[in-house]
Design a protein around this motif. Structure first.
Motif, PDB file in Angstrom:
ATOM      1  N   ALA A  67      38.000  39.080  44.729  1.00 35.48           N
ATOM      2  CA  ALA A  67      38.487  40.416  45.068  1.00 35.48           C
ATOM      3  C   ALA A  67      37.461  41.185  45.901  1.00 35.48           C
ATOM      4  CB  ALA A  67      38.823  41.186  43.798  1.00 35.48           C
ATOM      5  N   ALA A  68      36.192  41.094  45.533  1.00 35.36           N
ATOM      6  CA  ALA A  68      35.139  41.791  46.287  1.00 35.36           C
ATOM      7  C   ALA A  68      35.080  41.271  47.716  1.00 35.36           C
ATOM      8  CB  ALA A  68      33.794  41.590  45.588  1.00 35.36           C
ATOM      9  N   ASP A  69      35.138  39.953  47.851  1.00 32.71           N
ATOM     10  CA  ASP A  69      35.072  39.302  49.161  1.00 32.71           C
ATOM     11  C   ASP A  69      36.241  39.764  50.046  1.00 32.71           C
ATOM     12  OD1 ASP A  69      34.495  37.575  51.224  1.00 32.71           O
ATOM     13  OD2 ASP A  69      34.654  35.738  50.038  1.00 32.71           O
ATOM     14  N   VAL A  70      37.448  39.629  49.525  1.00 36.81           N
ATOM     15  CA  VAL A  70      38.652  39.969  50.290  1.00 36.81           C
ATOM     16  C   VAL A  70      38.729  41.467  50.580  1.00 36.81           C
ATOM     17  CG1 VAL A  70      41.183  40.011  50.163  1.00 36.81           C
ATOM     18  CG2 VAL A  70      39.958  37.953  49.513  1.00 36.81           C
ATOM     19  N   SER A  71      38.214  42.292  49.655  1.00 34.42           N
ATOM     20  CA  SER A  71      38.330  43.752  49.792  1.00 34.42           C
ATOM     21  C   SER A  71      37.566  44.299  50.989  1.00 34.42           C
ATOM     22  CB  SER A  71      37.847  44.444  48.511  1.00 34.42           C
ATOM     23  OG  SER A  71      36.433  44.365  48.408  1.00 34.42           O
ATOM     24  N   HIS A  72      36.614  43.539  51.507  1.00 28.54           N
ATOM     25  CA  HIS A  72      35.817  44.005  52.646  1.00 28.54           C
ATOM     26  C   HIS A  72      36.573  43.880  53.970  1.00 28.54           C
ATOM     27  CE1 HIS A  72      31.754  43.326  50.347  1.00 28.54           C
ATOM     28  NE2 HIS A  72      32.558  44.209  49.765  1.00 28.54           N
ATOM     29  N   ILE A  73      37.718  43.222  53.962  1.00 26.06           N
ATOM     30  CA  ILE A  73      38.510  43.046  55.186  1.00 26.06           C
ATOM     31  C   ILE A  73      39.194  44.368  55.533  1.00 26.06           C
ATOM     32  CG2 ILE A  73      40.495  41.832  56.182  1.00 26.06           C
ATOM     33  CD1 ILE A  73      39.678  39.445  54.347  1.00 26.06           C
ATOM     34  N   ASN A  74      39.077  44.768  56.800  1.00 29.97           N
ATOM     35  CA  ASN A  74      39.535  46.107  57.219  1.00 29.97           C
ATOM     36  C   ASN A  74      41.030  46.130  57.543  1.00 29.97           C
ATOM     37  OD1 ASN A  74      38.858  44.461  59.479  1.00 29.97           O
ATOM     38  ND2 ASN A  74      38.922  46.248  60.822  1.00 29.97           N
ATOM     39  N   THR A  75      41.816  45.906  56.491  1.00 30.95           N
ATOM     40  CA  THR A  75      43.272  46.047  56.608  1.00 30.95           C
ATOM     41  C   THR A  75      43.750  47.040  55.555  1.00 30.95           C
ATOM     42  OG1 THR A  75      43.595  44.128  55.170  1.00 30.95           O
ATOM     43  CG2 THR A  75      43.669  43.722  57.546  1.00 30.95           C
ATOM     44  N   ARG A  76      45.033  47.353  55.592  1.00 31.69           N
ATOM     45  CA  ARG A  76      45.612  48.465  54.838  1.00 31.69           C
ATOM     46  C   ARG A  76      45.428  48.390  53.320  1.00 31.69           C
ATOM     47  NH1 ARG A  76      51.997  49.153  53.704  1.00 31.69           N
ATOM     48  NH2 ARG A  76      51.981  51.275  52.882  1.00 31.69           N
ATOM     49  N   SER A  77      45.621  47.218  52.728  1.00 29.53           N
ATOM     50  CA  SER A  77      45.756  47.148  51.273  1.00 29.53           C
ATOM     51  C   SER A  77      44.442  47.365  50.529  1.00 29.53           C
ATOM     52  CB  SER A  77      46.365  45.808  50.859  1.00 29.53           C
ATOM     53  OG  SER A  77      45.614  44.744  51.390  1.00 29.53           O
ATOM     54  N   GLU A  78      44.583  48.015  49.369  1.00 25.87           N
ATOM     55  CA  GLU A  78      43.464  48.159  48.435  1.00 25.87           C
ATOM     56  C   GLU A  78      43.504  46.982  47.480  1.00 25.87           C
ATOM     57  OE1 GLU A  78      43.698  51.949  46.552  1.00 25.87           O
ATOM     58  OE2 GLU A  78      43.486  53.067  48.448  1.00 25.87           O
ATOM     59  N   VAL A  79      42.358  46.378  47.244  1.00 24.87           N
ATOM     60  CA  VAL A  79      42.280  45.155  46.438  1.00 24.87           C
ATOM     61  C   VAL A  79      41.619  45.433  45.102  1.00 24.87           C
ATOM     62  CG1 VAL A  79      41.434  42.765  46.369  1.00 24.87           C
ATOM     63  CG2 VAL A  79      42.083  43.790  48.559  1.00 24.87           C
ATOM     64  N   ALA A  80      42.194  44.861  44.039  1.00 29.71           N
ATOM     65  CA  ALA A  80      41.566  44.944  42.714  1.00 29.71           C
ATOM     66  C   ALA A  80      41.610  43.558  42.080  1.00 29.71           C
ATOM     67  CB  ALA A  80      42.288  45.952  41.833  1.00 29.71           C
ATOM     68  N   GLY A  81      40.521  43.184  41.419  1.00 29.99           N
ATOM     69  CA  GLY A  81      40.446  41.901  40.739  1.00 29.99           C
ATOM     70  C   GLY A  81      40.548  42.073  39.241  1.00 29.99           C
ATOM     71  N   TYR A  82      41.290  41.199  38.596  1.00 24.50           N
ATOM     72  CA  TYR A  82      41.491  41.255  37.144  1.00 24.50           C
ATOM     73  C   TYR A  82      41.189  39.880  36.562  1.00 24.50           C
ATOM     74  CZ  TYR A  82      43.964  45.491  38.503  1.00 24.50           C
ATOM     75  OH  TYR A  82      44.295  46.707  39.051  1.00 24.50           O
TER      76      TYR A  82
END
Length: 339
Positions: A67-82
């Protein structure tokens, strides 16, 4: 980054299919099994999809890193890891689409049937949580064997009183992707222009590509059609053997899963005439579940489309696959009702 992806052939293909940057509704997508071989590239592809506003990544371990890795991509969605069962409900709450690639992959010498007990148990647990936390979500089942895991999910939802046959899909898109690729190579036509319906199920001989309906038309011999059919049916084994014990079809499956999830999102958003092949509850044959073209809309399946005209070879293939597909469906239903 997405603009540069979009310039590639694949990107153009995805944009044509509705990856657009216009104002669209907020949509939450949950990926269950997001730290796995399919889950990680699938998480990346869903992060690139501007139709997604929230991306929930769930697995039993290692999800915070993904989630941390993917969240750095500058696109619309907000990412959360569970991570872990105690956070599953949080991952699912409010989801519009739930994609399930969770489970163990197929290894060399292992049939899809060998996967059954492990993956069936995983799917059963996840579907019980979906019924509780997001009963109205569209469920995209990738976990194999799909011919059994979709009936398992249906039974779990029935027991919970949440079953809606319009909202449960077995993702068979990889069979379509392979059929298109192999056909384009043999017919020597641009792969982006190719369409091939694939019906039946999602394992071995239950996979029936309808090359007689392929477009653009190509004058292929019976031998070539037979070889293309066999290669499409054995596509998974081809990858397992090529990876020599190091995995199964993960990248192509993630791509196919992303294409199908995008189609579901477009349907939810009211885009007209969204049609994909999927393994769903069906009256197209006498079997309770069957893969064929389905029209997607605001409630999931709007219409299950018929098979259309079949060649003699395809008619024979259809009759041959029914006993095996019937047995897989019954096996799933039996497993779901055991406890």
């Amino acid at each position: 980054m997405f603009r540069s992806v979009a310039r590639s052939a694949a990107g153009k293909h995805l944009l044509r299919r509705g990856y657009a940057t216009d104002s669209v509704p907020d949509r939450k997508v949950a990926v269950l099994g997001a730290a796995g071989g399919i889950g990680q590239p699938l998480a990346l592809l869903m992060k690139l999809n501007p139709l997604v506003s929230q991306l929930a990544l769930y697995d039993i371990a290692n999800t915070p890193g993904v989630a941390a890795d993917v969240s750095h991509i500058n696109t619309r969605s907000e990412v959360a890891g569970y991570v872990g069962e105690e956070q599953l409900g949080q991952a699912l709450e409010g989801s519009d689409v739930v994609i399930i690639p969770a489970g163990v992959p197929r290894k060399p010498g292992m049939t899809r049937d060998d996967l059954f007990n492990i993956n069936a148990g995983i799917v059963k647990g996840l579907c019980a949580a979906i019924a509780k936390y997001c009963p109205n979500a569209l469920v995209n089942m990738i976990s194999n064997p799909v011919n059994s895991t979709v009936p398992i999910a249906a039974e779990v939802f029935k027991k919970a009183g949440t079953y809606d046959e319009r909202k449960l899909f077995g993702v068979t898109t990889l069979d379509v992707v392979r059929a298109k690729t192999f056909y384009a190579g043999k017919a020597k036509v641009p792969v982006a222009d190719v369409n091939v319906p694939v019906v039946g199920g999602h394992a071995g001989i239950t996979i029936l590509p309808l090359f007689s309906q392929a477009t653009p038309k190509a004058n292929l011999s019976e031998e070539e059609i037979t070889a293309l059919t066999k290669r499409t049916q054995d596509g998974g084994t081809e990858v397992v053997e090529a990876k020599a014990g190091k995995g199964s079809a993960t990248l192509s499956m993630a791509y196919a899963g992303a294409i199908f999830a995008d189609a579901c999102l477009k349907g939810l958003n009211g885009v007209p005439d969204v049609v994909e092949c999927s393994f769903v509850q069906s009256t197209v044959t006498e079997l309770p579940f069957f893969a064929s073209k389905v029209k997607l809309g605001k409630n999931g399946v709007e219409e299950v489309l018929g098979l259309g005209p079949l060649s003699d070879y395809e008619k024979q293939g259809l009759e041959s696959l029914k006993p095996e597909l019937k047995a897989s469906i019954e096996k799933g239903i039996k497993f779901a009702n055991q406890s």
